[in-house]
Design a protein around this motif. Sequence first.
Motif, PDB file in Angstrom:
ATOM      1  N   ASN A 114       0.850  -1.190   0.000  1.00 53.97           N
ATOM      2  CA  ASN A 114       0.000   0.000   0.000  1.00 53.97           C
ATOM      3  C   ASN A 114       0.890   1.245   0.000  1.00 53.97           C
ATOM      4  OD1 ASN A 114      -1.718   2.136   0.642  1.00 53.97           O
ATOM      5  ND2 ASN A 114      -2.820   1.020   2.230  1.00 53.97           N
ATOM      6  N   ALA A 169       0.444   4.075   1.004  1.00 55.17           N
ATOM      7  CA  ALA A 169       0.334   4.832   2.243  1.00 55.17           C
ATOM      8  C   ALA A 169       0.957   4.122   3.429  1.00 55.17           C
ATOM      9  CB  ALA A 169      -1.142   5.119   2.550  1.00 55.17           C
ATOM     10  N   ARG A 205       8.209   4.992   0.890  1.00 50.43           N
ATOM     11  CA  ARG A 205       7.379   5.413  -0.238  1.00 50.43           C
ATOM     12  C   ARG A 205       7.700   4.514  -1.421  1.00 50.43           C
ATOM     13  NH1 ARG A 205      10.254  11.216  -1.068  1.00 50.43           N
ATOM     14  NH2 ARG A 205      10.357  10.985   1.210  1.00 50.43           N
ATOM     15  N   ALA A 231      -4.542  -1.362   0.658  1.00 48.01           N
ATOM     16  CA  ALA A 231      -5.335  -0.395  -0.098  1.00 48.01           C
ATOM     17  C   ALA A 231      -6.397  -1.081  -0.947  1.00 48.01           C
ATOM     18  CB  ALA A 231      -4.424   0.456  -0.992  1.00 48.01           C
ATOM     19  N   THR A 242      -2.123   7.190   9.294  1.00 49.75           N
ATOM     20  CA  THR A 242      -1.258   8.069   8.520  1.00 49.75           C
ATOM     21  C   THR A 242      -0.227   8.685   9.438  1.00 49.75           C
ATOM     22  OG1 THR A 242      -2.771   9.922   8.860  1.00 49.75           O
ATOM     23  CG2 THR A 242      -3.085   8.602   6.876  1.00 49.75           C
TER      24      THR A 242
END
Length: 289
Positions: free
Chosen positions: A91, A93, A203, A264, A274
Amino acid sequence: MFSVLVACTPEQGRVAATPPPAPAHPDVPALSPAEVAAEATRLRAALARAVPQGRPSPERDQAWIALAQAMLANGGTAIDRPQLLVAVDRNPAVQQLAILLARPDGAWEVIGGSRVSTGQAGRRHYYITPTGIFPHTDAILDWRAEGTFNENRIRGLGTRGMRVWDFGWVTARKGWRSDGEEGEIRLLLHATDPDALEQRLGRTASQGCVRVPSAMNRFLDLHGVLDLDHERAAASDERFRALLHRDRTPTPLAGRLLVVIDTAEMGAGLRVATGPARLGAVAVAGPRK
């Protein structure tokens, strides 16, 4: 239509090594529950020293365990002995890794984890890291980074001697296409340039492989987390003895499974936390309807 591309282009040549002595007892020992618990405690402490860990979170740990168990059940993969596996959440995020202790009968545990980078969308020749269960077997001999720089002065596999785990050819979606076209990539787990790229872990950034911090690379290597088959092969094959680290302390809980998930794509049954320090920040919100 399929095309072929190595996800993380290997450097030319590999680090030579002199084979260390073969282990005297290559078979997997049968451990008592107390011995399993003691080894888990040892590994957790060693990982905490090697790779900074976030604040403990039972909710986070249970989410990792539930997700890995669901993936294995859906794939028909049984756990037949207490063993370690590596789970990765692709994912965008999340971009995290967790080392799990899986038991055939008994509670599973999270040993710890780190940030990763998986396949990046939107760049030509960059594939999306596939989800699934990927065995690390002695059908493929791993290798080690040369530590050489490419034309952009980047050491794509990290410094010299960093381990590269090779899971073979897999099918992955082309991240630069919107039509879902797929191709074949070589799925690798490896370090990255500690000066130019390691700070960007957390990331999506890779061509389809899984990038890990140098410290996590060393931990997986020195403790043989995914080396069940490689340790067995080293008993009779000097190529595997040459690959395995001389200073290793192989864990009797060694496993062979890399499990890649994507929270996700798992629907409303999950919520993803987050923030910059979100180690394994995935929580199960409830059963899917």
